[in-house]
Design an enzyme around this catalytic site. Sequence first.
Site, mmCIF file in Angstrom:
data_model
loop_
_atom_site.group_PDB
_atom_site.id
_atom_site.type_symbol
_atom_site.label_atom_id
_atom_site.label_comp_id
_atom_site.label_asym_id
_atom_site.label_seq_id
_atom_site.Cartn_x
_atom_site.Cartn_y
_atom_site.Cartn_z
ATOM 1 N N ASP A 1 86.319 -19.782 99.183
ATOM 2 C CA ASP A 1 85.675 -18.542 98.750
ATOM 3 C C ASP A 1 84.198 -18.501 99.125
ATOM 4 O O ASP A 1 83.453 -17.663 98.615
ATOM 5 C CB ASP A 1 85.823 -18.376 97.225
ATOM 6 C CG ASP A 1 87.269 -18.135 96.821
ATOM 7 O OD1 ASP A 1 87.965 -17.423 97.562
ATOM 8 O OD2 ASP A 1 87.708 -18.660 95.782
ATOM 9 N N ASP B 1 86.490 -20.916 94.456
ATOM 10 C CA ASP B 1 86.434 -22.232 95.082
ATOM 11 C C ASP B 1 85.256 -22.276 96.055
ATOM 12 O O ASP B 1 85.054 -21.363 96.846
ATOM 13 C CB ASP B 1 87.764 -22.456 95.808
ATOM 14 C CG ASP B 1 87.725 -23.643 96.742
ATOM 15 O OD1 ASP B 1 86.901 -24.539 96.522
ATOM 16 O OD2 ASP B 1 88.526 -23.668 97.684
ATOM 17 N N ASP C 1 88.804 -15.487 91.378
ATOM 18 C CA ASP C 1 90.048 -15.860 92.028
ATOM 19 C C ASP C 1 91.058 -16.162 90.921
ATOM 20 O O ASP C 1 90.675 -16.534 89.813
ATOM 21 C CB ASP C 1 89.787 -17.110 92.884
ATOM 22 C CG ASP C 1 90.898 -17.368 93.873
ATOM 23 O OD1 ASP C 1 91.741 -16.476 94.054
ATOM 24 O OD2 ASP C 1 90.933 -18.466 94.453
#
EC number: 7.2.2.8
Length: 681
Positions: free
Chosen positions: A576, A572, A374
Site C-alpha cells: 500500500d 501495509d 485495507d
Amino acid sequence: MSNNKKHQNHEHHSHQEHENHTSHGNHEHHHHGNFKSKFFISLIFAIPIIILSPMMGVKLPFQISFTGSDWIVLILATILFFYGGKPFLSGAKDEISTKKPGMMTLVALGISVAYIYSLYAFYMNNFSGSSTHTMDFFWELATLILIMLLGHWIEMNAVGNAGNALKKMAELLPNTAVKLIDNNQREEVKISDIHIDDIVEVRAGESIPTDGIIVRGETSIDESLVTGESKKVHKTHNDDVIGGSINGSGTVQVKVTATGENGYLSQVMGLVNQAQNDKSKAELLSDKVAGYLFYFAVSIGLISFIVWMLIQNNVDFALERLVTVLVIACPHALGLAIPLVTARSTSIGAHNGLIIKNRESVEIAQHIDYIMMDKTGTLTEGNFSVNHYESFTDELNNEEILSLFASLESNSNHPLATGIVDFAKGKNISYATPQEVNNIPGVGLEGTVDNKKLKIVNVSYLDKSNFDYNKEQFTNLAQQGNSISYLIHDRQVIGIIAQGDKIKESSKQMVSDLLSRNITPVMLTGDNKEVAQTVAEELGISDVHAQLMPEDKESIIQDYQSNGSKIMMVGDGINDAPSLIRADIGMAIGAGTDVAIESGDVILVKSNPSDIINFLSLSKNTMKKMVQNLWWGAGYNVIAVPLAAGILASIGLILSPAVGAILMSLSTIIVAINAFTLKLK
C-alpha cells in the site's frame, strides 16, 4: 510479524487484497548534574554575600557588616559571577555566535549589568571620596545566580523526564548474553560480541538480548516495554522475538537476525530521535516568537530604564527595573513549549508500539475527515482458512485441484497463499515446486506446475475476460464472507477455492470510536463486493470500495482530497506504499520489527486496530499540551515583562530582580511539568 506484512509484492488481492529530545535553549550540552554541583558550590559563595551585603540598600535583620566586609563581598561576588554565571555567559556566547540571542543572552546581560554596576558602586564608595553612598547590586547578583542555577537544575530534571520512556527502552537490552559455541558449550559474552546467525540461550525471566528467531524451546514473551503489547505472547519454533522483551517461564535458544543499530530497539530510538529533531510548523512558529522576545525584552528594559530616570532621576531604581526586565523575560519557556511535549509524545508512542516518524502527522490528525483502510490484515486477521474447494474438470479430482492451487502458491507469503498451503499440508496433500511464477497485479498470479500453464485469478478477471463460471455458486460462497479464487488452464476454469477470514476483535470498537469522533471509516479492498459488504455491515462501515486494483486506492484518495478532505490511509507498508504516500497521513500497520518503512508517517508495530485510536488520542492530547504550553509561554511574558518594567509601581507592585528570576525559572519548570503530565489516553 503480521501476515499482511509478509506478503511482500504478491498482488493477490483476494485475490487482490493483498512519529535527542530537542535542543533546550543553548544549554543542551549541560547535564542536570552540572547545574546541581554548580548550585551547591555557588551557595557556599553566596551565603556570605547575602549576609554581608544589604538588599537594595536596606539592611535586613540577619545581616552584618564590619571593616573590610565590602572587600569580602566584592571578592566572593567576582568568583560567583565567573563560576556560577559561567553557564549563562557561555550560553550567551553560543547564542550570539549563531545570531540567535535568547534566554541565556538575557540572563547574561542581567547578571553582567548587575556585576559591572556593582563594581562601579564599589569604586565610588571606596575610592572616589564622594560623600554620597552608591547602592550596589551584589545581593541581587548572588540571589539571581543561585535562583537561575536552581531553576535550571530542576528544569533539566523535568526535561530529562519528558523523554523517560525512550530512556527506559534503551535500558532494556542486557549487557551480556549466553552464546552457544561448539558442542553446545555455553559462554557468557558481551552484547557487542554477538553476530548474526549466532545462537544465544535465554533462560526464564531474562531479557532477550537481540532480535532473532526461536530455534529451540517455547515460552511466553512479555513485550509490554518494547511494543506496548499488554498480554504475554506465546512463542515457539520459528517465531520472531524482539531484543529487549522479557522471556517468560521457558528456556529458549534464539538464532540472531539483527544486532546493534539494525535491531528493532535501535531503529525505534533512531526514528524517534529523528522525529524529535525535525521541527513541526507549530514549533517553527514558537521558535520565531521566542527569537523576537529577546529584542522585545531588551527594548522594554531600555525604555523602562530611560523612563524611570526621567521620572525619578534615580539610577539605582532605574537600573533595577532594567535588570529585572532582562531576567524575567523567558523566551526559554516559549522555546521549550513544543519540543518538551514532542519528546514526551514520541517517547510514549514508541513505548506503545506507535512510531511517529513525521511530526506534522500529529498536527494533521486533528483535521482528519476520512480514515481509509485495507481489509485484509487491518480489519481482519489475515489468517485464511479454506472453507470450500472443488474441481470443475473430469480429469482432476478435488484433491488434485487443491494440490495445483498449493503448488502455484507455495513460494508466496501472502495470507491467502499461506492459508492454502497450510490447508494442503494439514490434509497431507503433496504439492510440486512451481516454475516461471509471476504476479498479475490486482488479479493473482500465473506459473507452470507439472508442465501445465496455470493462473490463479479473482472473479473480476473472469468477468473482464468473459469466462464462463457458476455465478450462483460464487454469490453463495461470497455472501458467507469467503474470498474466492479460481484456477485456469487452457482458457478453462478448472477449479475453485473459497477462504474465510476472521474479523479482528478490536475492529468493531475502532470503527465505533472513529464515528464518535466524526471521522468516517472507509474500506478499500481488492476483494469481491459481496465479501467486502459482509465485513463492512458487521463493522458498521457504510463507505466501501471493493474489487480494487492497487493503483485504484491511490486515485480514490486523490478524489476525496480534491474536495478538501483530509485523509489518513492505514495499510501495509509495502503493497500500500503509494496510497500511504498519497494520503495526508500514511499509517503502516503490522510492521513488526521492520519499523524502517519509508512510506509511513506513522508506524504501528502491532496489527491491532485499537492502535489507530491510540494514535488519534495521543495526537489530540499532544496538541492540547502544546497549546497550553504556548499560551503559558506567551502569556507569561506578556504579563511579566511590563510588571518588571514597573508599570504598576504607582500602586506599590514592584518586582525585584530576585523575584523576577524566581518567576522566570518557574515559568520554564511549569512548561516542563505540564509536558511530563502528557498521557496516551
